[in-house]
Scaffold this motif. Structure first.
Motif, mmCIF file in Angstrom:
data_model
loop_
_atom_site.group_PDB
_atom_site.id
_atom_site.type_symbol
_atom_site.label_atom_id
_atom_site.label_comp_id
_atom_site.label_asym_id
_atom_site.label_seq_id
_atom_site.Cartn_x
_atom_site.Cartn_y
_atom_site.Cartn_z
ATOM 1 N N THR A 181 0.829 -1.209 0.000
ATOM 2 C CA THR A 181 0.000 0.000 0.000
ATOM 3 C C THR A 181 0.861 1.255 0.000
ATOM 4 O O THR A 181 0.561 2.231 -0.702
ATOM 5 N N VAL A 182 1.933 1.243 0.780
ATOM 6 C CA VAL A 182 2.831 2.404 0.817
ATOM 7 C C VAL A 182 3.474 2.631 -0.549
ATOM 8 O O VAL A 182 3.578 3.777 -1.020
ATOM 9 N N ILE A 183 3.903 1.548 -1.195
ATOM 10 C CA ILE A 183 4.481 1.698 -2.539
ATOM 11 C C ILE A 183 3.440 2.261 -3.500
ATOM 12 O O ILE A 183 3.716 3.186 -4.278
ATOM 13 N N GLY A 211 -8.659 12.963 -0.867
ATOM 14 C CA GLY A 211 -8.536 12.134 -2.061
ATOM 15 C C GLY A 211 -7.483 11.051 -1.896
ATOM 16 O O GLY A 211 -7.676 9.914 -2.342
ATOM 17 N N ILE A 212 -6.370 11.389 -1.268
ATOM 18 C CA ILE A 212 -5.316 10.403 -1.042
ATOM 19 C C ILE A 212 -5.803 9.308 -0.097
ATOM 20 O O ILE A 212 -5.533 8.113 -0.302
ATOM 21 N N THR A 237 -6.280 5.365 -0.826
ATOM 22 C CA THR A 237 -5.694 4.338 0.039
ATOM 23 C C THR A 237 -6.739 3.293 0.426
ATOM 24 O O THR A 237 -6.474 2.081 0.382
ATOM 25 N N ALA A 238 -7.923 3.763 0.801
ATOM 26 C CA ALA A 238 -9.007 2.830 1.131
ATOM 27 C C ALA A 238 -9.409 2.001 -0.080
ATOM 28 O O ALA A 238 -9.784 0.827 0.054
ATOM 29 N N ARG A 239 -9.302 2.599 -1.261
ATOM 30 C CA ARG A 239 -9.692 1.897 -2.492
ATOM 31 C C ARG A 239 -8.781 0.700 -2.770
ATOM 32 O O ARG A 239 -9.239 -0.353 -3.218
ATOM 33 N N ILE A 240 -7.492 0.845 -2.515
ATOM 34 C CA ILE A 240 -6.547 -0.204 -2.874
ATOM 35 C C ILE A 240 -6.240 -1.151 -1.726
ATOM 36 O O ILE A 240 -5.593 -2.186 -1.942
ATOM 37 N N THR A 241 -6.687 -0.822 -0.513
ATOM 38 C CA THR A 241 -6.338 -1.657 0.639
ATOM 39 C C THR A 241 -6.853 -3.081 0.503
ATOM 40 O O THR A 241 -6.161 -4.042 0.872
ATOM 41 N N SER A 289 -12.164 5.966 5.739
ATOM 42 C CA SER A 289 -13.345 6.634 5.193
ATOM 43 C C SER A 289 -13.875 7.690 6.154
ATOM 44 O O SER A 289 -14.272 8.793 5.735
ATOM 45 N N ILE A 290 -13.875 7.390 7.457
ATOM 46 C CA ILE A 290 -14.342 8.365 8.441
ATOM 47 C C ILE A 290 -13.429 9.584 8.470
ATOM 48 O O ILE A 290 -13.892 10.734 8.483
ATOM 49 N N ILE A 291 -12.124 9.349 8.464
ATOM 50 C CA ILE A 291 -11.176 10.471 8.457
ATOM 51 C C ILE A 291 -11.349 11.312 7.202
ATOM 52 O O ILE A 291 -11.339 12.549 7.245
#
Length: 291
Positions: free
Chosen positions: A86-88, A208-209, A213-217, A279-281
């Motif tokens: 995820t970081v990459i 958006g970032i 991140t949530a999208r690819i987790t 998502s909450i954040i």
């Protein structure tokens, strides 16, 4: 005089019951569909919470995934592997997405190149993730074998269009008077963007970032063709199979071993809680940006 038919008071009275019946029927259908959707989603979430929390233990976070038909074990290597991938992915997607979104909002706007970029971005937003995995497999896995870099690039391709779209939308919300004030003071356009518009839209861009991140987790399909999986710790150069939660869940959930199935529930719960927190954040930051 109107050219249409004359509607009398009696005609209106006859139409009111029909409209009320149609309105009540549509309202009942909408409420019923809402209750059905909430019930299904609530049932899935409740089952995940019950089975996920019952499978959680200290070993889940400290031990590696066990072999077939063995007792104990955990998913520590899969958790760390997912974090690395995820970081990459976000590390590659963020600068590309932010700069592309900035060009579309500040420089391109209605140019032909901007139109082409938006078109390609829309295609990537709706592209099946398995196709992206196959694309990266062709260029990075066939020559070098399964590796974490290919998995990270596949996730980056999925995250980039989300960041591009969000960055452009947030920058377009910044009032033009702020840009004009910066230019009037003699600042170059690059300084206006980095010092004024980026700061004004900072919360929305971070949102958006986080959404990307949530999208690819929880993406599984692209990792099946790129990072794959293993039951051990990965190499420092990220070559070979990289353990990760999505593929581990897919593999363990289909297995006949009860121990593996319990670990799959624990991994699914961790991914769900992570996506929920992100998502909450993101929503809180977006609410702050709109305010």
């Amino acid at each position: 005089m109107s050219s249409g038919p004359h509607i009398t008071t009696a005609h209106r009275k006859r139409m009111r019951p029909q409209r009320k019946i149609a309105d009540l029927t549509l309202k009942a259908i909408c409420i019923g569909c809402t209750i059905l959707g909430v019930f299904i989603l609530g049932s899935i979430l409740l089952m995940l919470l019950i089975k996920g929390f019952s499978a959680l233990s200290a070993n889940v976070f400290t031990e590696v995934t066990p072999g077939p038909n063995s007792l104990g074990g955990g998913i520590a290597n899969a958790i760390v592997g997912s974090l690395v991938l995820t970081v990459i992915g976000i590390g590659v997607a963020t600068p590309i997405g932010v700069l592309a979104g900035t060009y579309l909002a500040e420089y391109g706007r209605t140019s032909r190149l901007a139109t082409v970029i938006r078109f390609v971005n829309d295609i990537l937003l709706s592209a099946p993730s398995i196709l992206i995995g196959l694309f990266v497999y062709t260029f990075m896995v066939k020559p070098f074998g399964y590796n974490g870099w290919a998995g990270g690039i596949a996730l980056a391709i999925i995250a980039t269009p989300v960041i591009v779209r969000t960055t452009e939308d947030m920058l377009r919300l910044v009032p033009g008077s702020l840009r004009e004030a910066g230019v009037a003071l003699g600042a170059p356009m690059s300084t206006v963007i980095t010092g004024i518009t980026w700061r004004a839209a900072r919360s929305g861009m971070v949102t958006g970032i986080l959404l990307a991140t949530a999208r690819i987790t929880g993406e599984t399909a692209p990792l099946l063709f790129t990072a794959f999986n293993n039951n051990y710790w990965f190499r420092s150069d990220l070559m070979g199979g990289i353990p990760n939660l999505p593929v581990m869940i897919y593999k363990f959930a289909l297995s006949p071993y009860e121990n593996w199935q319990e670990l799959a529930w624990a991994g699914a719960l961790l991914i769900t809680l992570t996506i929920l927190a992100l998502s909450i954040i993101a929503r809180l930051l977006l609410k702050k940006e709109k305010a």
